[in-house]
Design a protein around this motif. Structure first.
Motif, PDB file in Angstrom:
ATOM      1  N   THR A  49       0.844  -1.194   0.000  1.00 30.21           N
ATOM      2  CA  THR A  49       0.000   0.000   0.000  1.00 30.21           C
ATOM      3  C   THR A  49       0.880   1.244   0.000  1.00 30.21           C
ATOM      4  O   THR A  49       1.828   1.338   0.781  1.00 30.21           O
ATOM      5  CB  THR A  49      -0.913   0.019   1.243  1.00 30.21           C
ATOM      6  OG1 THR A  49      -1.665  -1.198   1.291  1.00 30.21           O
ATOM      7  CG2 THR A  49      -1.871   1.199   1.181  1.00 30.21           C
ATOM      8  N   LEU A  50       0.566   2.186  -0.877  1.00 31.31           N
ATOM      9  CA  LEU A  50       1.266   3.467  -0.946  1.00 31.31           C
ATOM     10  C   LEU A  50       0.299   4.579  -0.571  1.00 31.31           C
ATOM     11  O   LEU A  50      -0.840   4.608  -1.041  1.00 31.31           O
ATOM     12  CB  LEU A  50       1.800   3.716  -2.358  1.00 31.31           C
ATOM     13  CG  LEU A  50       2.903   2.781  -2.851  1.00 31.31           C
ATOM     14  CD1 LEU A  50       3.230   3.083  -4.304  1.00 31.31           C
ATOM     15  CD2 LEU A  50       4.154   2.900  -2.002  1.00 31.31           C
ATOM     16  N   PRO A  55      -9.081   6.678   0.415  1.00 28.33           N
ATOM     17  CA  PRO A  55      -8.361   5.500  -0.052  1.00 28.33           C
ATOM     18  C   PRO A  55      -6.878   5.796  -0.282  1.00 28.33           C
ATOM     19  O   PRO A  55      -6.515   6.956  -0.469  1.00 28.33           O
ATOM     20  CB  PRO A  55      -9.067   5.177  -1.375  1.00 28.33           C
ATOM     21  CG  PRO A  55      -9.531   6.517  -1.867  1.00 28.33           C
ATOM     22  CD  PRO A  55      -9.931   7.277  -0.641  1.00 28.33           C
ATOM     23  N   PRO A  56      -6.038   4.759  -0.300  1.00 25.72           N
ATOM     24  CA  PRO A  56      -4.608   4.982  -0.529  1.00 25.72           C
ATOM     25  C   PRO A  56      -4.348   5.372  -1.975  1.00 25.72           C
ATOM     26  O   PRO A  56      -5.190   5.185  -2.857  1.00 25.72           O
ATOM     27  CB  PRO A  56      -3.990   3.624  -0.188  1.00 25.72           C
ATOM     28  CG  PRO A  56      -5.088   2.642  -0.423  1.00 25.72           C
ATOM     29  CD  PRO A  56      -6.356   3.342  -0.060  1.00 25.72           C
ATOM     30  N   LEU A  72      -7.645  -3.813   6.872  1.00 26.67           N
ATOM     31  CA  LEU A  72      -6.398  -3.498   6.158  1.00 26.67           C
ATOM     32  C   LEU A  72      -5.942  -2.056   6.403  1.00 26.67           C
ATOM     33  O   LEU A  72      -4.741  -1.818   6.588  1.00 26.67           O
ATOM     34  CB  LEU A  72      -6.570  -3.764   4.659  1.00 26.67           C
ATOM     35  CG  LEU A  72      -6.875  -5.211   4.260  1.00 26.67           C
ATOM     36  CD1 LEU A  72      -6.925  -5.338   2.746  1.00 26.67           C
ATOM     37  CD2 LEU A  72      -5.844  -6.165   4.848  1.00 26.67           C
ATOM     38  N   PRO A  73      -6.821  -1.051   6.412  1.00 29.87           N
ATOM     39  CA  PRO A  73      -6.345   0.318   6.703  1.00 29.87           C
ATOM     40  C   PRO A  73      -5.713   0.444   8.086  1.00 29.87           C
ATOM     41  O   PRO A  73      -4.723   1.169   8.260  1.00 29.87           O
ATOM     42  CB  PRO A  73      -7.621   1.164   6.594  1.00 29.87           C
ATOM     43  CG  PRO A  73      -8.536   0.377   5.706  1.00 29.87           C
ATOM     44  CD  PRO A  73      -8.253  -1.059   6.027  1.00 29.87           C
ATOM     45  N   ALA A  77      -1.894   1.618   8.807  1.00 30.65           N
ATOM     46  CA  ALA A  77      -1.594   2.780   9.650  1.00 30.65           C
ATOM     47  C   ALA A  77      -0.652   2.416  10.793  1.00 30.65           C
ATOM     48  O   ALA A  77       0.269   3.173  11.131  1.00 30.65           O
ATOM     49  CB  ALA A  77      -2.898   3.364  10.202  1.00 30.65           C
ATOM     50  N   ALA A  78      -0.850   1.237  11.392  1.00 29.96           N
ATOM     51  CA  ALA A  78       0.021   0.822  12.492  1.00 29.96           C
ATOM     52  C   ALA A  78       1.450   0.599  12.010  1.00 29.96           C
ATOM     53  O   ALA A  78       2.415   0.925  12.702  1.00 29.96           O
ATOM     54  CB  ALA A  78      -0.526  -0.449  13.137  1.00 29.96           C
TER      55      ALA A  78
END
Length: 680
Positions: A49-50, A55-56, A72-73, A77-78
């Motif tokens: 993910t970028l 959304p990314p 997934l987000p 983030a973590a």
């Protein structure tokens, strides 16, 4: 959940700004590192993910159903906040990841491991991770170590795409510079021809006919005519035509004189197409050669067929010729001899040609092989010739100040002293240059100090920013009578900045290639090529000044047992740990190398054979350190050879040190001194 200390500055959307030029990436852009991550870590899902929002900017993955997995987000983030990676053995039991849970029987991730994607300049771009729908214990050696290498591969892919885009952009810039140069050269030559024709004293109709002979083929026109307009009457006389335009007659076309009537009521050139020009002519252009409100003449050019609309250069050329012919020298029925408009047009064309020549010279610098130090003087000199007044500086950062790397022109003495002292980096940071912005300041925007020092205009453009602490900035400065930076001057400085960046990037690439050619990628130590070059140089120096050099050959024992019993990733970790211990246990002036496989060597300065026992004791200290790092069965054997006592050439010294190392290895096996559990 296994995490490390969070990074001080949280990532933000601007971190991806330099990659925005690439546009939307294909979902398969990172398939290679994703598939490797899934295969090496035996995970059913791998995800990249970028971006930092929702959304990314980009998200891609491998594995069935990865898009349907919840949470997934939150995982992304973590991971962004932990540079050493995140490992969660069971998401269902971790209160921090409640978003990953689903009702019994529904697919949900249980295991997760991920690392941030970090750009060469240290910016965090996104994350790479693997997921499993079953909980599991971390792998020996750690998932973050494997993912870290693959994340670097993904960043290399992104950087490669960016560099490809930059190369293509520079190619387009060079082609555009050549095109503009050729157009301006043609314009200058044609206007010179018009000037020469005017000097012949021809009648206006004859002059226009000759000008049509010169200009119409260059413009791609098929027919040129001169129309006398008086009230509602218009009489057209053909001046020139191509083979395709031989039968063209605007009077035979309905509304064929529409553009001519329009041109008779305005100054300059009236451009038209299918809707405004004579029917059947894709393009037409007419220009009034008379005086406002009086009878006069209109010259018309018609382009037949499918040659397309008038280009910006076509329009520019026609307007320049019309300015030259509009007055008395070419207007039918007028006096001859007024050459001032033509001379002005000719001077304008010559200035355009000079500017084009500078842009072409700059573009040719891009095709050379010089680095930024070699390119800078020529680029700054070309810019200086085009700008005329002022001076230019290429600044290089040294700590917290920028100092001149190259200068062209002569600044006022007060400014020169300040430049030699350096410009604080905070100045360019405040202007936004270090964030990638180009800055053009006029007199009203300058500080009182700058005004008192004679500055009336400054420009600062980023050249190279991807290496923090080594940034390059192009500066241009104007004094005296100066109003504002013109579009041409801005374009010129931007082009120069691109050329200097290309030279700097080329220099960095060469340095990277040279380093890669002499570096072992796994351990970061020099490789066999670097070892040979260093030892040869040390031997030459020692022979010249009567010095001493030592070579320590080292064999790492136990690598095969680790590879066979714990996997090659664990074996790689052993090789890297052994290299790290070598660096720490030997003197700063001693240089360790990995020659290949489990073979290492150390080049020692100023040693004698009597120092053999302490040096071999250092190797034993290295082994103890590696064992404490978790490789209990690691061992090493070493042998020392010294110049000049054991030999005076490279080959002899290596043979002697190798022989002594193998003798030490044989002695260990004979007495059973090694604690390792397998032979190499």
């Amino acid at each position: 959940m296994k995490v490390s200390r969070p990074i001080p500055a949280p990532p933000h959307a601007a971190d991806l700004e330099r990659y925005a030029v690439l546009g939307p990436l294909p979902e398969s852009a990172f398939d290679r590192p994703l598939r490797l991550a899934a295969r090496l870590l035996r995970a059913p899902v791998a995800l990249l993910t970028l971006g930092h929002g929702e959304p990314p900017w980009f998200q891609g993955g491998v594995g069935e159903g990865w898009r349907r997995l919840p949470g997934l987000p939150e995982l992304h983030a973590a991971t962004l906040d932990h540079p050493e990676g995140v490992v969660v053995t069971d998401l269902a039991r971790d209160a921090g990841f409640a978003a990953c849970r689903r009702a019994p029987g529904e697919l949900a991730p249980r295991f997760y491991a991920g690392v941030p994607l970090v750009a060469p300049d240290g910016r965090v771009l996104g994350t790479l991770g693997v997921l499993d729908v079953r909980p599991r214990a971390p792998r020996s050696g750690g998932e973050p170590a494997v993912l870290g290498d693959l994340a670097a591969l993904a960043v290399d892919e992104l950087e490669g795409r960016l560099r490809t885009w930059e190369v293509e952009r520079e190619g387009r810039a060079r082609a555009e510079a050549r095109r503009r140069f050729q157009e301006d050269l043609t314009l200058s030559q044609l206007l010179r021809g018009v000037s020469d024709l005017t000097a012949l004293g021809l009648a206006p109709e004859d002059l226009l006919r000759r000008v049509a002979d010169l200009a119409a083929p260059v413009l791609g026109a098929d027919w040129v005519g001169l129309t006398a307009v008086e009230g509602d009457r218009a009489t057209t006389t053909p001046l020139w035509h191509s083979p395709r335009g031989a039968g063209y007659d605007p009077a035979a076309e309905p509304h064929g004189d529409g553009l001519i009537r329009r041109a008779a009521h305005q100054t300059g050139v009236c451009f038209g197409g299918d809707d405004a020009g004579p029917p059947g002519a894709p393009c037409a252009a007419s220009a009034w050669l008379g005086e406002a409100g009086l009878p006069g003449h209109v010259v018309t050019l018609v382009r037949l067929g499918d040659d397309g609309p008038w280009s910006a250069w076509d329009r520019r050329f026609m307007e320049a010729v019309v300015r030259a012919l509009h007055h008395r020298g070419a207007r039918p029925g007028a006096r001859r001899g007024d050459q001032e408009p033509l001379q002005q047009a000719l001077e304008e064309a010559q200035r355009a040609r000079g500017r084009a020549e500078v842009l072409l010279e700059l573009s040719q610098l891009l095709e050379g092989e010089g680095d930024v130090k070699q390119i800078a003087p020529f680029a700054l000199a070309a810019v200086g010739r085009a700008l005329g007044d002022g001076w230019q500086v290429l600044w290089r950062r040294e700590g917290e100040v920028f100092r001149p790397l190259a200068v062209h022109g002569s600044p006022p003495e007060a400014v020169q002293r300040r430049q030699q002292a350096g410009v604080p980096a905070s100045h360019y940071e405040a202007l936004g240059v270090l964030a990638g912005h180009r800055v053009f300041l006029n007199a009203e925007s300058l500080s009182e100090v700058a005004w008192q020092n004679g500055l009336r205009g400054t420009a600062a453009l980023p050249v190279l920013l991807r290496l923090p602490g080594q940034e390059l900035i192009l500066g241009a400065y104007r004094g005296g009578e100066f109003g504002a930076w013109s579009p041409f001057e801005r374009d010129l400085l931007i082009t120069a900045g691109r050329i200097l960046r290309a030279g700097a990037e080329r220099q960095l690439r060469l340095q990277d290639l040279a380093a890669a050619a002499h570096t072992d990628p796994l351990t970061g130590l020099g490789n066999r090529r670097a070892f040979t070059a260093h030892l040869e140089a040390e031997l030459e120096d020692a022979a010249r000044r009567g010095g001493r050099v030592g070579v320590l050959s080292i064999d790492l024992d136990g690598l095969k047992a680790v590879n066979d019993g714990e996997g090659h990733l664990r074996g790689d970790a052993l090789l890297a740990e052994f290299a790290r211990a070598l660096r720490e246990r030997f003197r700063p002036q001693d240089q360790p190398y990995r020659l290949g496989g489990d073979e290492y060597a150390v080049v020692l300065t100023g040693v004698t054979p009597h120092e053999g026992p302490p040096l071999l004791a250092r190797v034993e200290a290295v082994v103890r350190q590696v064992r404490r790092a978790g490789f209990a069965y690691a061992d090493a054997s070493a042998g020392l050879a010294c110049f000049p006592a054991d030999g005076t050439d490279l080959r002899t010294l290596i043979e002697v040190s190798d022989a002594r190392m193998y003798a030490a290895k044989g002695e260990k096996r004979r007495v059973g001194a090694s604690p390792r559990r397998g032979a190499r």
